[in-house]
Design an enzyme around this catalytic site. Structure first.
Site, PDB file in Angstrom:
ATOM      1  N   HIS B 186       0.874  -1.169   0.000  1.00  0.00           N
ATOM      2  CA  HIS B 186       0.000   0.000   0.000  1.00  0.00           C
ATOM      3  C   HIS B 186       0.909   1.216   0.000  1.00  0.00           C
ATOM      4  O   HIS B 186       1.710   1.397   0.910  1.00  0.00           O
ATOM      5  CB  HIS B 186      -0.908   0.011   1.241  1.00  0.00           C
ATOM      6  CG  HIS B 186      -1.838   1.178   1.257  1.00  0.00           C
ATOM      7  ND1 HIS B 186      -3.163   1.088   0.883  1.00  0.00           N
ATOM      8  CD2 HIS B 186      -1.646   2.483   1.566  1.00  0.00           C
ATOM      9  CE1 HIS B 186      -3.733   2.271   0.972  1.00  0.00           C
ATOM     10  NE2 HIS B 186      -2.833   3.140   1.383  1.00  0.00           N
ATOM     11  N   CYS B 187       0.821   2.013  -1.039  1.00  0.00           N
ATOM     12  CA  CYS B 187       1.736   3.146  -1.175  1.00  0.00           C
ATOM     13  C   CYS B 187       1.039   4.436  -0.732  1.00  0.00           C
ATOM     14  O   CYS B 187       0.095   4.884  -1.384  1.00  0.00           O
ATOM     15  CB  CYS B 187       2.183   3.283  -2.623  1.00  0.00           C
ATOM     16  SG  CYS B 187       3.418   4.563  -2.851  1.00  0.00           S
TER      17      CYS B 187
END
Lengths: 160, 357
Positions: B186-187
């Protein structure tokens, strides 16, 4: 429209008995393939070869959609060159194959499964996780039911 | 918004009593689309066409940095360099800038490959199968299933939030509360998960941003060098203070962006995800038996082509479809169920985020 009429007749004259789920087959990797094992619940409802043909054809369609080859490379490179803006207006090959699959499932339902009191749901509506097959039981009170011709479905009233 | 939902629920049972009256009733009330009752923690835009994760603070920072640095470059450095060197500089910078912004927006607003949750019928069917095959006892057995992929045994874990066995390479993102196919990470900088459907956009974003940052850095250095030949470095900096700011931003960001690009190039070439690499799922050091990546094509070129130029998979969550007026879906209770499931998992001792595959 023909499918809607058949489904309406099915829903009015039959009640949902149970649902069978055909799970994914991961032995060849994460490609979308479904197990061809014939579920025991369908034994009295549909001939084995019809079921296996349907699942094998669906597997072939998905393999065609996910095939890594010339066309997919061309699509990928073209999209990359246009900074992926082309995805906004272009329909991908996968989406085209999904439309073919929807049509095929509709045909199969009309020809084979709805007359036998079964209904196949397109796997894309279940996130490509399962093929859902709904089994309908004919209501014994209604004489005119959607089942016609095949002997395998007329015994549903006498079955518990 | 909540009041609207309650009003609609009150209307539906009253009007839905006779099937004949259902059609005009549904025409009167607005038909809701499926994205409006999506179970995960995502935000939707443009009527469900675009979606992103919940927290987007860092995404606006990324966007702001890119726009401001590029804006300063085009405003202050490009005129001088065009005059004294070549017109190609702003053209190349412009093309790179467009590419960076396009790939960033694609990464942030595309469905990363979210798997829709299992329907109640599916979940019940799975529970039946688990009960039949598992052991009896007070404590439920660990819910795993083993499959053999290309000769390698892979364990599939059961996701308590989504009520299904996660396919291989799928992981549950606790920030978005979704199972994502080929979950990478998850960026926060793009404000979304990076998964099967948007990994190529993410990789091209990193690559193009490294080129853009390095290009701006080199051009600013050239600009200052050319100016300082005439007037000296300090005077040059006084004439174009924006260049100094760009230098600082580019210098500090180029290392991390280049490093990340290099790391992801390695991942693409070996057909791995960040999740698998961090957990060492396919590392030969992990276990004594031979543990190779079953998804790799054993050729760098094929791996790269498959990951970056493979067929674009479709979105599995039907965002724009209409909700069936018969089944009333509330986002609230569904979230409560998932929180309850998480609590259940904590009691049992498992963690939805922690999976071997």
């Amino acid at each position: 429209m023909a499918e809607v009429h058949n489904l309406q007749e099915l829903r009015q004259s039959a009640s949902l008995a149970t649902k069978v789920f055909i799970q994914r087959d991961y032995t060849d990797g994460i490609l979308c393939q479904f197990q061809t094992k014939f579920p025991p619940e369908l034994e009295s409802r549909v001939e084995r070869h019809y079921f296996e043909d349907t699942v094998k054809t669906l597997n072939n369609y998905y393999a065609e959609a996910e095939k890594i080859g010339g066309t997919s490379y061309f699509e990928g490179c073209l999209a990359c060159i246009t900074a992926y803006i082309i995805f906004i207006c272009m329909e991908t090959r996968y989406e085209k194959v999904l439309k073919k699959i929807s049509k095929y499932i509709q045909e199969q339902n009309e020809k084979i499964y709805t007359p036998r009191g079964l209904l196949i749901t397109d796997p894309i509506e279940r996130g490509l996780r399962v093929i859902e097959i709904a089994i309908y039981e004919d209501r014994c009170s209604s004489g005119s039911s959607s089942s016609s011709g095949t002997g395998s479905s007329t015994s549903s009233c006498s079955r518990g | 918004m909540k009041e609207c939902e309650y009003r609609q629920i009150a209307l539906a049972p009253g009007n839905g009593s006779a099937p004949a009256s259902q059609a005009p009733a549904s025409r009167k009330q607005r038909r809701r689309r499926k994205w409006e009752s999506f179970a995960g923690k995502n935000r939707f835009f443009c009527g469900g066409r675009l979606m992103s994760g919940r927290q987007s603070g860092a995404f606006y920072l990324t966007l702001g940095l890119i726009f401001s640095t590029s804006g300063l470059f085009f405003g202050f450095d490009c005129p001088y360099l065009t005059e004294n060197l070549t017109l190609a500089i702003p053209i190349i910078a412009g093309l790179l800038f467009v590419f960076v912004v396009s790939t960033l927006l694609h990464t942030s607003f595309t469905d990363p490959g979210i798997l829709p949750r299992a329907t109640p019928d599916e979940a019940a069917d799975l529970e039946k199968q688990i009960d039949n095959s598992g052991g009896s006892g007070y404590r439920p057995p660990p819910r795993t299933k083993e499959v053999v992929i290309n000769g390698q045994t892979v364990k599939l874990k059961y996701c308590f939030s989504c009520k299904m066995f996660r396919p291989p390479r799928t992981s549950h993102c606790s920030l978005c509360d979704n199972c994502v196919e080929r979950f990478d990470h998850h960026c926060p900088w793009v404000g979304n998960c990076v998964g099967k459907r948007n990994y190529r956009f993410f990789y091209m974003f990193l690559l193009s941003l490294s080129f853009l940052t390095a290009f701006i850095f080199a051009c600013v250095i050239t600009h200052l060098t050319l100016r300082s030949q005439n007037t000296g470095l300090l005077n040059a900096l006084q004439e174009t203070p924006a260049s100094a700011l760009e230098l600082v931003v580019c210098f500090f960001s180029v290392w991390s962006i280049l490093g990340l690009s290099g790391f992801h190039t390695y991942l693409v070439a070996s057909n791995l995800t960040t999740n698998e690499d961090i957990k060492g799922s396919w590392s030969s050091k992990r276990s004594s038996e031979e543990n190779t990546n079953p998804y790799s094509y054993n050729s760098i070129v094929t791996n790269c082509c498959a990951v970056l130029c493979g067929p674009m998979p479709p979105s599995l969550i039907d965002r724009r479809g209409f909700l069936d007026p018969d089944t009333i879906q509330l986002p609230g209770p569904q979230r409560k169920v998932s929180q309850g499931a998480k609590t259940e998992v904590n009691l049992v001792g498992g963690d939805p985020n922690d999976d071997v595959n």
